[in-house]
Write a protein that holds these residues in place. Structure first.
Motif, PDB file in Angstrom:
ATOM      1  N   CYS A 272       0.784  -1.397   0.046  1.00 54.78           N
ATOM      2  CA  CYS A 272       0.057   0.118  -0.087  1.00 54.78           C
ATOM      3  C   CYS A 272       0.737   1.324   0.132  1.00 54.78           C
ATOM      4  CB  CYS A 272      -0.923  -0.056   1.041  1.00 54.78           C
ATOM      5  SG  CYS A 272      -1.923   1.815   1.322  1.00 54.78           S
ATOM      6  N   PRO A 273       0.944   2.263  -1.077  1.00 57.67           N
ATOM      7  CA  PRO A 273       1.743   3.354  -1.071  1.00 57.67           C
ATOM      8  C   PRO A 273       1.169   4.484  -0.250  1.00 57.67           C
ATOM      9  CG  PRO A 273       0.339   3.104  -3.187  1.00 57.67           C
ATOM     10  CD  PRO A 273      -0.158   1.956  -2.314  1.00 57.67           C
ATOM     11  N   SER A 274      -0.137   4.273   0.235  1.00 54.28           N
ATOM     12  CA  SER A 274      -0.602   5.440   1.396  1.00 54.28           C
ATOM     13  C   SER A 274      -0.433   4.836   2.638  1.00 54.28           C
ATOM     14  CB  SER A 274      -2.052   5.621   1.143  1.00 54.28           C
ATOM     15  OG  SER A 274      -2.168   5.705  -0.318  1.00 54.28           O
ATOM     16  N   ARG A 275       0.114   3.725   2.900  1.00 55.87           N
ATOM     17  CA  ARG A 275       0.303   3.040   4.344  1.00 55.87           C
ATOM     18  C   ARG A 275      -1.059   3.430   5.085  1.00 55.87           C
ATOM     19  NH1 ARG A 275       3.867   0.743   2.250  1.00 55.87           N
ATOM     20  NH2 ARG A 275       6.059   0.906   2.547  1.00 55.87           N
ATOM     21  N   CYS A 276      -2.241   2.810   4.698  1.00 49.73           N
ATOM     22  CA  CYS A 276      -3.614   3.185   5.081  1.00 49.73           C
ATOM     23  C   CYS A 276      -4.242   1.780   5.552  1.00 49.73           C
ATOM     24  CB  CYS A 276      -4.155   4.002   4.221  1.00 49.73           C
ATOM     25  SG  CYS A 276      -4.900   3.278   3.005  1.00 49.73           S
ATOM     26  N   ILE A 277      -3.506   0.630   5.695  1.00 46.21           N
ATOM     27  CA  ILE A 277      -3.849  -0.610   5.884  1.00 46.21           C
ATOM     28  C   ILE A 277      -3.215  -0.956   7.228  1.00 46.21           C
ATOM     29  CG2 ILE A 277      -4.257  -3.069   5.473  1.00 46.21           C
ATOM     30  CD1 ILE A 277      -4.464  -2.253   2.501  1.00 46.21           C
ATOM     31  N   TYR A 278      -3.861  -1.254   8.175  1.00 50.45           N
ATOM     32  CA  TYR A 278      -3.241  -1.788   9.608  1.00 50.45           C
ATOM     33  C   TYR A 278      -4.108  -3.170   9.702  1.00 50.45           C
ATOM     34  CZ  TYR A 278      -3.174   3.192   9.378  1.00 50.45           C
ATOM     35  OH  TYR A 278      -2.796   4.498   9.101  1.00 50.45           O
ATOM     36  N   ILE A 279      -3.109  -3.851  10.143  1.00 53.56           N
ATOM     37  CA  ILE A 279      -3.602  -5.533  10.438  1.00 53.56           C
ATOM     38  C   ILE A 279      -2.847  -6.038  11.908  1.00 53.56           C
ATOM     39  CG2 ILE A 279      -3.328  -8.002   9.853  1.00 53.56           C
ATOM     40  CD1 ILE A 279      -3.167  -6.714   7.039  1.00 53.56           C
ATOM     41  N   LYS A 280      -4.011  -6.642  12.761  1.00 56.69           N
ATOM     42  CA  LYS A 280      -3.414  -7.038  14.051  1.00 56.69           C
ATOM     43  C   LYS A 280      -3.617  -8.563  13.891  1.00 56.69           C
ATOM     44  CE  LYS A 280      -4.565  -3.786  17.572  1.00 56.69           C
ATOM     45  NZ  LYS A 280      -5.472  -3.511  18.633  1.00 56.69           N
ATOM     46  N   ARG A 281      -2.842  -9.376  13.928  1.00 58.43           N
ATOM     47  CA  ARG A 281      -2.895 -10.917  13.911  1.00 58.43           C
ATOM     48  C   ARG A 281      -2.431 -11.559  15.222  1.00 58.43           C
ATOM     49  NH1 ARG A 281       1.391 -12.066   9.173  1.00 58.43           N
ATOM     50  NH2 ARG A 281       3.104 -11.067  10.442  1.00 58.43           N
ATOM     51  N   GLU A 282      -3.029 -12.719  15.267  1.00 61.22           N
ATOM     52  CA  GLU A 282      -2.270 -13.480  16.456  1.00 61.22           C
ATOM     53  C   GLU A 282      -2.061 -14.909  15.850  1.00 61.22           C
ATOM     54  OE1 GLU A 282      -5.099 -13.588  19.564  1.00 61.22           O
ATOM     55  OE2 GLU A 282      -4.765 -11.540  20.211  1.00 61.22           O
ATOM     56  N   LYS A 283      -0.760 -15.412  16.435  1.00 63.64           N
ATOM     57  CA  LYS A 283      -0.480 -16.891  15.966  1.00 63.64           C
ATOM     58  C   LYS A 283      -1.046 -17.778  16.902  1.00 63.64           C
ATOM     59  CE  LYS A 283       3.381 -18.596  13.683  1.00 63.64           C
ATOM     60  NZ  LYS A 283       4.867 -18.581  13.347  1.00 63.64           N
ATOM     61  N   THR A 284      -1.950 -18.700  16.492  1.00 63.82           N
ATOM     62  CA  THR A 284      -2.263 -19.945  17.314  1.00 63.82           C
ATOM     63  C   THR A 284      -1.454 -21.050  16.907  1.00 63.82           C
ATOM     64  OG1 THR A 284      -4.078 -20.579  15.620  1.00 63.82           O
ATOM     65  CG2 THR A 284      -4.757 -19.023  17.077  1.00 63.82           C
ATOM     66  N   GLU A 285      -1.721 -22.320  17.538  1.00 62.19           N
ATOM     67  CA  GLU A 285      -1.079 -23.545  17.477  1.00 62.19           C
ATOM     68  C   GLU A 285      -0.894 -23.946  16.018  1.00 62.19           C
ATOM     69  OE1 GLU A 285      -2.186 -26.943  19.207  1.00 62.19           O
ATOM     70  OE2 GLU A 285      -2.311 -26.029  21.146  1.00 62.19           O
ATOM     71  N   ASN A 286      -1.666 -23.720  14.977  1.00 61.17           N
ATOM     72  CA  ASN A 286      -1.465 -24.227  13.681  1.00 61.17           C
ATOM     73  C   ASN A 286      -1.706 -23.119  12.620  1.00 61.17           C
ATOM     74  OD1 ASN A 286      -4.285 -24.033  14.256  1.00 61.17           O
ATOM     75  ND2 ASN A 286      -4.496 -26.297  13.893  1.00 61.17           N
ATOM     76  N   ARG A 287      -2.456 -22.119  12.872  1.00 61.15           N
ATOM     77  CA  ARG A 287      -2.554 -20.848  11.845  1.00 61.15           C
ATOM     78  C   ARG A 287      -2.641 -19.604  12.401  1.00 61.15           C
ATOM     79  NH1 ARG A 287      -7.853 -19.414  10.531  1.00 61.15           N
ATOM     80  NH2 ARG A 287      -9.317 -20.048  12.139  1.00 61.15           N
ATOM     81  N   MET A 288      -2.383 -18.403  11.607  1.00 60.17           N
ATOM     82  CA  MET A 288      -2.199 -16.969  11.954  1.00 60.17           C
ATOM     83  C   MET A 288      -3.726 -16.786  11.818  1.00 60.17           C
ATOM     84  SD  MET A 288      -0.044 -14.735  12.630  1.00 60.17           S
ATOM     85  CE  MET A 288       1.474 -15.167  11.562  1.00 60.17           C
ATOM     86  N   VAL A 289      -4.222 -15.853  12.909  1.00 57.91           N
ATOM     87  CA  VAL A 289      -5.631 -15.473  13.188  1.00 57.91           C
ATOM     88  C   VAL A 289      -5.605 -13.771  13.135  1.00 57.91           C
ATOM     89  CG1 VAL A 289      -7.630 -15.294  14.633  1.00 57.91           C
ATOM     90  CG2 VAL A 289      -6.470 -17.264  14.389  1.00 57.91           C
ATOM     91  N   VAL A 290      -6.372 -13.379  12.089  1.00 55.61           N
ATOM     92  CA  VAL A 290      -6.580 -11.827  12.044  1.00 55.61           C
ATOM     93  C   VAL A 290      -7.533 -11.378  12.860  1.00 55.61           C
ATOM     94  CG1 VAL A 290      -6.905  -9.816  10.397  1.00 55.61           C
ATOM     95  CG2 VAL A 290      -5.831 -12.053   9.657  1.00 55.61           C
ATOM     96  N   THR A 291      -6.866 -10.665  14.124  1.00 56.48           N
ATOM     97  CA  THR A 291      -7.963 -10.084  14.999  1.00 56.48           C
ATOM     98  C   THR A 291      -8.295  -8.715  14.679  1.00 56.48           C
ATOM     99  OG1 THR A 291      -6.110  -9.270  16.285  1.00 56.48           O
ATOM    100  CG2 THR A 291      -6.705 -11.278  16.766  1.00 56.48           C
ATOM    101  N   ASP A 292      -7.733  -7.961  13.709  1.00 54.30           N
ATOM    102  CA  ASP A 292      -8.391  -6.838  13.303  1.00 54.30           C
ATOM    103  C   ASP A 292      -7.695  -6.539  12.083  1.00 54.30           C
ATOM    104  OD1 ASP A 292     -10.366  -4.887  13.229  1.00 54.30           O
ATOM    105  OD2 ASP A 292      -9.511  -3.650  14.885  1.00 54.30           O
ATOM    106  N   TYR A 293      -8.345  -5.761  11.243  1.00 55.74           N
ATOM    107  CA  TYR A 293      -7.942  -5.333  10.010  1.00 55.74           C
ATOM    108  C   TYR A 293      -8.576  -3.825   9.671  1.00 55.74           C
ATOM    109  CZ  TYR A 293      -6.838  -5.693   4.972  1.00 55.74           C
ATOM    110  OH  TYR A 293      -6.099  -5.398   3.729  1.00 55.74           O
ATOM    111  N   VAL A 294      -7.700  -2.952   9.606  1.00 55.52           N
ATOM    112  CA  VAL A 294      -8.213  -1.674   9.457  1.00 55.52           C
ATOM    113  C   VAL A 294      -7.773  -0.861   8.162  1.00 55.52           C
ATOM    114  CG1 VAL A 294      -8.533   0.682  10.775  1.00 55.52           C
ATOM    115  CG2 VAL A 294      -8.295  -1.400  11.793  1.00 55.52           C
ATOM    116  N   ILE A 295      -8.604  -0.351   7.183  1.00 52.70           N
ATOM    117  CA  ILE A 295      -8.307   0.384   6.325  1.00 52.70           C
ATOM    118  C   ILE A 295      -8.780   1.991   6.464  1.00 52.70           C
ATOM    119  CG2 ILE A 295      -8.675   1.140   3.844  1.00 52.70           C
ATOM    120  CD1 ILE A 295      -8.969  -1.910   3.186  1.00 52.70           C
ATOM    121  N   ASP A 296      -7.962   2.829   6.460  1.00 56.87           N
ATOM    122  CA  ASP A 296      -8.275   4.268   6.538  1.00 56.87           C
ATOM    123  C   ASP A 296      -8.664   4.724   5.026  1.00 56.87           C
ATOM    124  OD1 ASP A 296      -8.501   6.962   6.693  1.00 56.87           O
ATOM    125  OD2 ASP A 296      -6.820   7.355   7.988  1.00 56.87           O
TER     126      ASP A 296
END
Ligand code: SF4
Ligand code: SF4
Length: 194
Positions: free
Chosen positions: A73-97
């Motif tokens: 993203c050239p505008s740097r307007c995407i923010y992602i929060k994720r957590e690693k569980t035992e077998n996969r990555m979970v997206v806890t929040d995804y924000v687009i300005d």
């Protein structure tokens, strides 16, 4: 001043030319439409309101938290929060300005699992900046709203398989992406409401 200019001034030639043009336009076909009562056809590849795509079979967002969209993203307007569980990555929040987005669609092109889309919805202007900051829940809601108005049985976004790039360079998931069955998505929404 030339004689011709003096004659033009005396006989108001330019004013008559202008009036003639107005008269001509009165009887020509209008190029404007009576929005919002009339709407133009939206063309393929239109880049409107952001949405996170729901998997038509599980009902969950398709995002796997790979961070490619944030990186590109050239505008740097995407923010992602994720957590690693035992077998996969979970997206806890995804924000687009959306107020900072330049609608380049790079994020949509870069997403390996076609989890992101710029929908055809363009009517989301607002007086507050806050309402243009979409979190994960809102982005999924944007998708639900978009598909509920989609007039066809299937949806496929032009940027999921970007033209001009050799398909052998796309991730396998992108190559194998099939049109999304809209009826199935709506069924899932109903099941969730019940
Ligand atoms: S469309 Fe472009 S600017 Fe907007 S969020 Fe995606 S990559 Fe960023
Ligand atoms: S590129 Fe796609 S899968 Fe990866 S974090 Fe962004 S939306 Fe999610």
């Amino acid at each position: 001043m030339r004689v011709r200019d003096i004659i033009d001034k005396i006989f108001l030639i330019e004013i008559f030319k202008g009036l003639l043009l107005t008269l001509k336009m009165l009887f020509s076909k209008s190029v404007t439409i009576q929005y919002p009562f009339e709407r133009r056809k939206i063309h393929d590849g239109f880049r409107g309101k952001h949405a996170l795509v729901r998997d038509p079979f599980t009902g969950d967002g398709k995002c796997i938290g790979c961070m490619r969209c944030t990186t590109v993203c050239p505008s740097r307007c995407i923010y992602i929060k994720r957590e690693k569980t035992e077998n996969r990555m979970v997206v806890t929040d995804y924000v687009i300005d959306a107020s900072r987005c330049i609608f380049c669609a790079y994020c949509v092109e870069a997403c390996p699992v076609c989890a992101l889309v710029l929908t055809e919805d363009f009517e989301y202007s607002s007086y507050t900046r806050k309402s243009l900051i979409f979190d994960k829940e809102q982005l999924l809601k944007n998708w639900d709203e978009f598909v509920s108005k989609w007039p066809h049985d299937f949806y496929f976004n032009k940027f999921w398989q970007p033209p001009g790039i050799d398909p052998s360079r796309w991730p396998k998931t992108k190559r194998e992406q099939k049109p999304i069955p809209i009826k199935r998505v709506i069924e899932i929404e109903k099941e969730k409401d019940e």
